[in-house]
Design an enzyme around this catalytic site. Structure first.
Site, mmCIF file in Angstrom:
data_model
loop_
_atom_site.group_PDB
_atom_site.id
_atom_site.type_symbol
_atom_site.label_atom_id
_atom_site.label_comp_id
_atom_site.label_asym_id
_atom_site.label_seq_id
_atom_site.Cartn_x
_atom_site.Cartn_y
_atom_site.Cartn_z
ATOM 1 C CB ALA A 5 -1.075 10.412 13.689
ATOM 2 C CG ASN A 6 -5.983 6.335 13.651
ATOM 3 O OD1 ASN A 6 -5.444 6.439 12.552
ATOM 4 N ND2 ASN A 6 -6.496 5.204 14.091
ATOM 5 C CB ILE A 9 4.472 3.735 16.617
ATOM 6 C CG1 ILE A 9 4.902 2.465 17.340
ATOM 7 C CG2 ILE A 9 5.673 4.593 16.296
ATOM 8 C CD1 ILE A 9 5.363 1.391 16.398
ATOM 9 N N GLY A 10 2.383 5.950 15.831
ATOM 10 C CA GLY A 10 2.102 7.248 15.208
ATOM 11 C C GLY A 10 1.394 8.180 16.179
ATOM 12 C CE1 TYR A 147 4.576 -4.640 8.223
ATOM 13 C CE2 TYR A 147 6.160 -6.119 9.238
ATOM 14 C CZ TYR A 147 5.489 -4.910 9.216
ATOM 15 O OH TYR A 147 5.739 -3.959 10.201
HETATM 16 N N1 LIG Z 1 4.297 -2.310 16.548
HETATM 17 C C1 LIG Z 1 5.447 -2.865 16.190
HETATM 18 O O1 LIG Z 1 6.007 -3.697 16.922
HETATM 19 C C2 LIG Z 1 6.088 -2.489 14.898
HETATM 20 C C3 LIG Z 1 7.300 -3.109 14.583
HETATM 21 C C4 LIG Z 1 7.947 -2.754 13.417
HETATM 22 C C5 LIG Z 1 7.420 -1.768 12.609
HETATM 23 N N2 LIG Z 1 6.231 -1.191 12.932
HETATM 24 C C6 LIG Z 1 5.708 -0.160 12.020
HETATM 25 O O2 LIG Z 1 5.217 0.934 12.755
HETATM 26 C C7 LIG Z 1 4.241 1.631 11.980
HETATM 27 C C8 LIG Z 1 3.041 1.969 12.859
HETATM 28 O O3 LIG Z 1 2.415 0.757 13.253
HETATM 29 P P1 LIG Z 1 1.793 0.538 14.703
HETATM 30 O O4 LIG Z 1 2.517 -0.592 15.316
HETATM 31 O O5 LIG Z 1 1.649 1.817 15.412
HETATM 32 O O6 LIG Z 1 0.341 -0.061 14.275
HETATM 33 P P2 LIG Z 1 -1.140 0.522 14.413
HETATM 34 O O7 LIG Z 1 -1.443 0.873 15.818
HETATM 35 O O8 LIG Z 1 -2.012 -0.501 13.743
HETATM 36 O O9 LIG Z 1 -1.081 1.836 13.543
HETATM 37 C C9 LIG Z 1 -1.079 1.785 12.140
HETATM 38 C C10 LIG Z 1 -1.745 3.034 11.624
HETATM 39 O O10 LIG Z 1 -1.732 2.986 10.176
HETATM 40 C C11 LIG Z 1 -3.027 3.359 9.746
HETATM 41 N N3 LIG Z 1 -3.314 2.883 8.401
HETATM 42 C C12 LIG Z 1 -3.410 1.609 7.962
HETATM 43 N N4 LIG Z 1 -3.770 1.595 6.659
HETATM 44 C C13 LIG Z 1 -3.896 2.894 6.279
HETATM 45 C C14 LIG Z 1 -4.264 3.524 5.074
HETATM 46 N N5 LIG Z 1 -4.620 2.840 3.983
HETATM 47 N N6 LIG Z 1 -4.273 4.878 5.023
HETATM 48 C C15 LIG Z 1 -3.953 5.613 6.126
HETATM 49 N N7 LIG Z 1 -3.632 5.070 7.303
HETATM 50 C C16 LIG Z 1 -3.601 3.714 7.374
HETATM 51 C C17 LIG Z 1 -3.965 2.746 10.768
HETATM 52 O O11 LIG Z 1 -5.242 3.311 10.674
HETATM 53 P P3 LIG Z 1 -6.544 2.538 11.263
HETATM 54 O O12 LIG Z 1 -6.509 2.726 12.755
HETATM 55 O O13 LIG Z 1 -7.684 3.229 10.591
HETATM 56 O O14 LIG Z 1 -6.404 1.088 10.880
HETATM 57 C C18 LIG Z 1 -3.228 3.139 12.043
HETATM 58 O O15 LIG Z 1 -3.478 4.478 12.375
HETATM 59 C C19 LIG Z 1 3.926 0.727 10.785
HETATM 60 O O16 LIG Z 1 4.568 1.236 9.645
HETATM 61 C C20 LIG Z 1 4.530 -0.616 11.174
HETATM 62 O O17 LIG Z 1 4.949 -1.369 10.055
HETATM 63 C C21 LIG Z 1 5.553 -1.526 14.062
#
Ligand SMILES: NC(=O)c1ccc[n+]([C@@H]2O[C@H](COP(=O)([O-])OP(=O)(O)OC[C@H]3O[C@@H](n4cnc5c(N)ncnc54)[C@H](OP(=O)(O)O)[C@@H]3O)[C@@H](O)[C@H]2O)c1
Length: 277
Positions: A5-6, A9-10, A147
């Site tokens: 959540a840092n 989307i989170g 993935y």
């Molecule tokens: N963005 C899109 O278009 C999209 C599309 C389809 C699905 N999703 C899904 O949406 C979700 C959120 O992704 P996002 O797009 O918001 O990407 P993001 O901004 O990169 O956020 C991902 C989050 O996961 C954390 N994370 C990664 N590895 C981790 C670990 N080992 N332990 C705990 N936290 C961890 C990251 O922490 P750090 O900041 O420390 O790396 C970051 O807070 C994911 O499940 C992704 O597959 C996203």
């Protein structure tokens, strides 16, 4: 509680829940980043360390949780990373996106009072679960199929969890969501500079905002929808728009694979379904 959540989307989902009056925990692997995100949110927000790529961290997090938890949002994820292993030797994407959340959810389940939301992706449609080589030990590693496998695993996990909750007579719901295509840090962190540059450019041109991408997660977290539901955007190819119930692929509704994946996940993590005796 929202994992990862840092950022992205989170972070948007957590901020909206806190704004609406929920007491929110940001479960993050980097506490400094978590505190920075929390500082920009209004409401009651606390930050706790959770590394989903380390089962000891997942267990420590769950052991330290006191009291109940209304909604768990399994959001954190990595995408198309180079071949890497978690602390426990799992392929990084499967280990982080699926196995870490599988363990976390089952460990916290006795404390959850309302529902579990798992964030998947439309990439699940390209996914195939190789039950004989879940962790890419015998196949040549390929970042995108890895993935897609992990995101298909997210949906099969929700299916398997809802079945077990129903069988145990539990009122809890397991639901899934996907954000469509949202501009976040995800596309930046693939470890492939060329692909990352292309995707960041594409983000500017076609992606919706992270806040819009968080809407399906929020809908899944608070709307009165049936267990097993899947929520995504209503616009072009489910890549953008307002949240609505959407259909997963046929592979994500395959009970035989869901069962085999569940058994394997229990064996790999050493964590079992704890409700229903
Ligand atoms: N963005 C899109 O278009 C999209 C599309 C389809 C699905 N999703 C899904 O949406 C979700 C959120 O992704 P996002 O797009 O918001 O990407 P993001 O901004 O990169 O956020 C991902 C989050 O996961 C954390 N994370 C990664 N590895 C981790 C670990 N080992 N332990 C705990 N936290 C961890 C990251 O922490 P750090 O900041 O420390 O790396 C970051 O807070 C994911 O499940 C992704 O597959 C996203």
């Amino acid at each position: 509680m929202v994992t990862g959540a840092n950022s992205g989307i989170g972070r948007e989902a957590a901020a909206a829940l806190a704004r609406a009056g929920a007491q929110v925990t940001l479960a993050v692997r980097d506490e400094a980043k978590g505190r920075a995100a929390a500082a920009a949110m209004s409401g009651t927000v606390d930050v706790r360390r959770l590394d989903l790529a380390d089962l000891a961290s997942v267990r420590a997090f769950a052991d330290a949780w006191e009291g109940h938890l209304d909604v768990l949002v399994d959001n954190a994820g990595v995408m198309a990373t180079p071949e890497r292993r978690t602390v426990d030797g799992f392929e990084l994407q499967l280990g982080t996106n699926h196995l870490g959340h599988f363990a976390l959810t089952n460990l916290l389940l006795p404390r959850i009072t309302d529902r579990v939301v798992v964030v998947s992706s439309s990439a699940h449609r390209m996914g195939h679960i190789d039950v004989d080589d879940l962790n890419w030990e015998r196949r040549r590693y390929r970042p995108w199929p890895a993935y897609s496998q992990s995101k298909l695993a997210n949906l099969l996990f929700v299916r398997g969890l809802q079945r077990r909750l129903d069988a145990a007579g539990s009122p809890l719901r397991a639901v899934a969501a996907h954000p469509g295509y949202a501009a976040t840090d995800l596309q930046r962190k693939t470890g492939n500079r060329f692909a990352a540059t292309g995707m960041v450019l594409l983000n500017r041109l076609v992606a919706q905002s992270a806040a819009a991408g968080a809407l399906p997660t929020l809908y899944a977290a608070v709307e009165d929808i049936p267990g097993g539901s899947y929520v995504g955007p209503d616009g072009w190819m489910e890549q953008r728009g307002r949240p609505k119930l959407v259909a997963p692929s046929a592979a994500a509704a395959d009970d035989d694979t869901a069962l085999r994946l569940w058994d394997l996940s229990e064996r790999l993590t050493g964590v079992r379904f704890l409700l229903g005796g």
